[in-house]
Scaffold this motif. Structure first.
Motif, PDB file in Angstrom:
ATOM      1  N   VAL A 161       0.805  -1.281   0.045  1.00  0.00           N
ATOM      2  CA  VAL A 161       0.047   0.101   0.009  1.00  0.00           C
ATOM      3  C   VAL A 161       1.070   1.478  -0.013  1.00  0.00           C
ATOM      4  O   VAL A 161       1.762   1.230   0.807  1.00  0.00           O
ATOM      5  N   GLU A 162       0.593   2.049  -1.014  1.00  0.00           N
ATOM      6  CA  GLU A 162       1.384   3.386  -0.986  1.00  0.00           C
ATOM      7  C   GLU A 162       0.814   4.492  -0.125  1.00  0.00           C
ATOM      8  O   GLU A 162      -0.232   4.495   0.294  1.00  0.00           O
ATOM      9  N   ASN A 163       1.550   5.344   0.092  1.00  0.00           N
ATOM     10  CA  ASN A 163       1.076   6.649   0.999  1.00  0.00           C
ATOM     11  C   ASN A 163      -0.152   7.313   0.008  1.00  0.00           C
ATOM     12  O   ASN A 163      -0.360   7.350  -1.065  1.00  0.00           O
ATOM     13  N   LYS A 164      -1.211   7.413   1.116  1.00  0.00           N
ATOM     14  CA  LYS A 164      -2.143   8.330   0.661  1.00  0.00           C
ATOM     15  C   LYS A 164      -2.996   7.116  -0.175  1.00  0.00           C
ATOM     16  O   LYS A 164      -4.408   7.719  -0.868  1.00  0.00           O
ATOM     17  N   GLU A 165      -3.071   5.988   0.002  1.00  0.00           N
ATOM     18  CA  GLU A 165      -3.937   5.067  -0.731  1.00  0.00           C
ATOM     19  C   GLU A 165      -5.257   4.754  -0.066  1.00  0.00           C
ATOM     20  O   GLU A 165      -5.145   4.607   1.309  1.00  0.00           O
ATOM     21  N   ARG A 176       9.965   3.917   2.470  1.00  0.00           N
ATOM     22  CA  ARG A 176      10.571   3.998   1.057  1.00  0.00           C
ATOM     23  C   ARG A 176      10.208   2.960   0.476  1.00  0.00           C
ATOM     24  O   ARG A 176       9.897   2.897  -0.909  1.00  0.00           O
ATOM     25  N   ILE A 177      10.069   1.832   1.063  1.00  0.00           N
ATOM     26  CA  ILE A 177       9.702   0.534   0.561  1.00  0.00           C
ATOM     27  C   ILE A 177       8.549  -0.192   1.259  1.00  0.00           C
ATOM     28  O   ILE A 177       8.595  -0.361   2.595  1.00  0.00           O
ATOM     29  N   SER A 178       7.007  -0.049   0.634  1.00  0.00           N
ATOM     30  CA  SER A 178       5.817  -0.451   1.335  1.00  0.00           C
ATOM     31  C   SER A 178       5.903  -1.810   1.538  1.00  0.00           C
ATOM     32  O   SER A 178       5.902  -2.605   0.381  1.00  0.00           O
ATOM     33  N   ASP A 225      10.373   0.788   7.465  1.00  0.00           N
ATOM     34  CA  ASP A 225      11.283   1.711   7.376  1.00  0.00           C
ATOM     35  C   ASP A 225      10.771   2.995   7.544  1.00  0.00           C
ATOM     36  O   ASP A 225      11.687   4.098   7.241  1.00  0.00           O
ATOM     37  N   GLY A 226       9.575   3.298   7.991  1.00  0.00           N
ATOM     38  CA  GLY A 226       9.027   4.739   7.916  1.00  0.00           C
ATOM     39  C   GLY A 226       9.126   5.359   9.509  1.00  0.00           C
ATOM     40  O   GLY A 226       9.572   4.502  10.437  1.00  0.00           O
ATOM     41  N   ILE A 260      -3.252   6.628  14.670  1.00  0.00           N
ATOM     42  CA  ILE A 260      -1.732   6.477  14.787  1.00  0.00           C
ATOM     43  C   ILE A 260      -1.185   5.344  15.336  1.00  0.00           C
ATOM     44  O   ILE A 260      -1.379   5.048  16.760  1.00  0.00           O
ATOM     45  N   PHE A 261      -0.530   4.594  14.590  1.00  0.00           N
ATOM     46  CA  PHE A 261       0.034   3.410  15.009  1.00  0.00           C
ATOM     47  C   PHE A 261       1.641   3.545  15.713  1.00  0.00           C
ATOM     48  O   PHE A 261       2.548   3.652  14.516  1.00  0.00           O
ATOM     49  N   GLU A 262       2.093   3.208  16.701  1.00  0.00           N
ATOM     50  CA  GLU A 262       3.422   3.399  17.053  1.00  0.00           C
ATOM     51  C   GLU A 262       4.007   2.112  17.286  1.00  0.00           C
ATOM     52  O   GLU A 262       3.690   1.216  17.825  1.00  0.00           O
ATOM     53  N   GLY A 263       5.089   1.841  16.507  1.00  0.00           N
ATOM     54  CA  GLY A 263       6.040   0.669  16.431  1.00  0.00           C
ATOM     55  C   GLY A 263       5.176  -0.543  15.726  1.00  0.00           C
ATOM     56  O   GLY A 263       5.194  -1.611  16.552  1.00  0.00           O
ATOM     57  N   PRO A 264       4.763  -0.225  14.630  1.00  0.00           N
ATOM     58  CA  PRO A 264       3.778  -1.309  14.187  1.00  0.00           C
ATOM     59  C   PRO A 264       4.799  -2.630  13.197  1.00  0.00           C
ATOM     60  O   PRO A 264       3.946  -3.400  12.799  1.00  0.00           O
ATOM     61  N   GLU A 265       6.117  -2.452  13.254  1.00  0.00           N
ATOM     62  CA  GLU A 265       6.561  -3.404  12.394  1.00  0.00           C
ATOM     63  C   GLU A 265       6.301  -4.960  12.816  1.00  0.00           C
ATOM     64  O   GLU A 265       6.207  -5.318  14.049  1.00  0.00           O
TER      65      GLU A 265
END
Length: 256
Positions: A97-101, A114-116, A144-145, A232-237
Motif C-alpha cells: 500500500v502506497e502513501n495516501k492510498e 521508502r519500500i511499502s 522503514d518509515g 496512529i500506530f506506534e511501532g507497527p513493524e
C-alpha cells in the motif's frame, strides 16, 4: 415465466412433503424391501437438507450486511459506522500500500516508508459477539518509515450543528499479534484552523473507547467545515492489527 416456475416449485415441494409424511406414518407397516429403499432415499435427502440447514444457520448468524446497529450513549444526536465496517467494498484488499492510498471511499493509509510492506484487507466478521458485518486487517512486515496512520473521513452529518458542548466518542474492537500503542487524533477544520485532540486507546480495557470533549477546544462553531480522525500506530513493524469494528457517536455534554 417466473410466476409459473415458483408455482411449479411450490407444488413440487408440497408433493414431496406429503410423500415423506405418508411414508413416515406407514413406516411401521411397510414391507422390508420398501423400507430399505425408502431408507436409502431418505439418507440421501437428509445429506442435502443437513447441508442447507448448516450453511443457512451459519450465514444467518453473521452480522447483517449494512448494519449500523451498536450501543450508543444516552442523548446521542448523531452516530455512524463507516462503510468499510458496514458493507462490502469492490476492492477487498491492497498489497504494498502506497502513501495516501484509499480502501473504500472513507479510509486512507498514510506513511512515509521508502519500500511499502503494508497490506490492507476487508474481512467478514464471523464471531458471535461481532455487531459489525466486516472488519479491517492491516499486516505490517518490514517498516522503514517514521509514521503510520489510518485516516477515517466522517460524513457532513458529523459536523452539522456541531458545538463546543458536544462530546464525540469512538468505540472500537482491536486485535493484535503483539502489543503496540494506538492513538486517536480527532481533527476538526473550522475556517483556516484545524482543532486537534489526541487520546490514547486503552487497549487493555474490555471496552476500547475514547471521548473527545469539545468544551476544552477552541472550536469556532460558526465555521466548522469538516471532521476526521487519525488512528496512529506506534511501532507497527512485524505485526497484524485487526479492527473488528469502529463506530462514532456524539452527544451534548451533561450540564453540572
Amino acid at each position: 415465466m417466473a410466476k409459473s416456475r415458483r408455482f411449479f416449485q411450490q407444488a413440487l415441494q408440497s408433493g414431496l412433503s406429503r410423500y415423506w409424511a405418508r411414508n413416515a406414518r406407514k413406516a411401521s407397516e411397510a414391507d422390508i424391501a420398501t423400507l430399505r429403499a425408502q431408507r436409502r432415499r431418505a439418507r440421501t435427502l437428509r445429506q442435502y437438507l443437513d447441508t442447507v440447514i448448516a450453511v443457512s444457520e451459519s450465514r444467518l448468524a453473521l452480522p447483517i450486511i449494512g448494519s449500523n446497529a451498536f450501543p450508543k450513549p444516552h442523548g446521542t444526536d448523531w452516530s455512524w459506522r463507516p462503510a468499510l465496517w458496514r458493507e462490502p467494498i469492490p476492492a477487498k484488499g491492497r498489497a504494498a500500500v502506497e502513501n495516501k492510498e484509499m480502501l473504500g471511499e472513507e479510509v486512507t493509509l498514510f506513511h512515509d516508508c521508502r519500500i511499502s510492506e503494508l497490506t490492507l484487507r476487508q474481512l467478514r466478521n464471523h464471531r458471535e459477539k461481532d455487531l459489525a458485518p466486516f472488519g479491517l486487517r492491516m499486516d505490517v512486515f518490514r517498516f522503514d518509515g517514521s509514521f503510520l496512520s489510518l485516516v477515517i473521513d466522517m460524513p457532513q452529518e458529523a459536523v452539522s450543528g456541531l458545538k463546543r458542548e458536544h462530546v464525540v466518542r469512538m468505540d472500537t474492537i482491536v486485535e493484535m499479534e503483539k502489543p503496540l500503542e494506538i492513538f486517536a487524533r480527532l481533527n476538526i477544520r473550522h475556517g483556516p484552523n484545524t482543532e486537534q485532540i489526541v487520546r490514547e486507546l486503552p487497549l487493555q480495557a474490555e471496552d476500547i473507547r475514547v471521548e473527545f470533549d469539545l468544551a476544552y477546544s477552541n472550536l469556532n462553531e460558526k465555521r466548522v467545515e469538516k471532521m476526521w480522525i487519525d488512528l496512529i500506530f506506534e511501532g507497527p513493524e512485524m505485526n497484524q492489527v485487526v479492527l473488528r469494528d469502529v463506530t462514532f457517536s456524539r452527544r451534548p455534554r451533561a450540564e453540572f
